[in-house]
Design an enzyme around this catalytic site. Sequence first.
Site, PDB file in Angstrom:
ATOM      1  CB  THR A 187      -0.944   0.015   1.222  1.00  0.00           C
ATOM      2  OG1 THR A 187      -0.170  -0.143   2.409  1.00  0.00           O
ATOM      3  CG2 THR A 187      -1.950  -1.108   1.134  1.00  0.00           C
ATOM      4  CB  CYS A 188       4.080   2.209   1.576  1.00  0.00           C
ATOM      5  SG  CYS A 188       3.741   1.785   3.303  1.00  0.00           S
ATOM      6  CB  VAL A 189       5.147   1.873  -3.350  1.00  0.00           C
ATOM      7  CG1 VAL A 189       6.299   2.393  -2.523  1.00  0.00           C
ATOM      8  CG2 VAL A 189       5.048   0.348  -3.222  1.00  0.00           C
TER       9      VAL A 189
END
Length: 219
Positions: A187-189
């Site tokens: 999710t972070c990227v």
Amino acid sequence: MELVTLPGTAGARLEDLCLHFVFNPSSRVYGYTEHELKPGGSNIPLTLHNVEEFCDLTRTFCLETGISRQLESFEAGFTRVFPLSNLRIFTPEECRLLLCGEMSPDWSRDDILQFTEPKFGYTRESEGFLNLVDVLVEMSGPERKNFLQFATGCSSLPPGGLANLQPRLTVVKKDGGGDSSLPSVNTCVHYLKLPEYSSKEVLRQRLLQSTREKGFHLN
């Protein structure tokens, strides 16, 4: 106000609830156990004749007077970062959009093709990627919110939609597992790892299944 009789309560009276003009918080963390909604409220029983006043006073306390100190503190803290006077050029709807993003995700096929990046096994001509595009376009509003929560960690889009999502949503091929494998994400990227399924319908089923799952997994 229209009073509704609930099933199984025929003949019951409001007085039987033994309520008074007092608000009782749901937790002791608030520092008090009850608050009179009007002077002498602890001695005023709730009846059919004053139920509307009771509802109005409860609503006012819960949404206005009872949280006024918290709202004042929020305003003071917010103003230190961004003076509220600078927001006067925006309408309430524009302020909501700036602070919360697109709460009703909307995208077209062209948006997805233009602002989504297929990599590492997928291209814009890959059947698996094009099936994903079709599935995303056909999603309902709630399904789109669930997909965004799953893929990006946020159920809304920034102002401007997919065009302003940073980093861009990236779709890569996930090897192994076949039709029994589920998509996974970083999710972070905004990184969606998508198996190459045998059909669009299988892709739809597995993607929706994944977006309904709750939890955090390393993958």
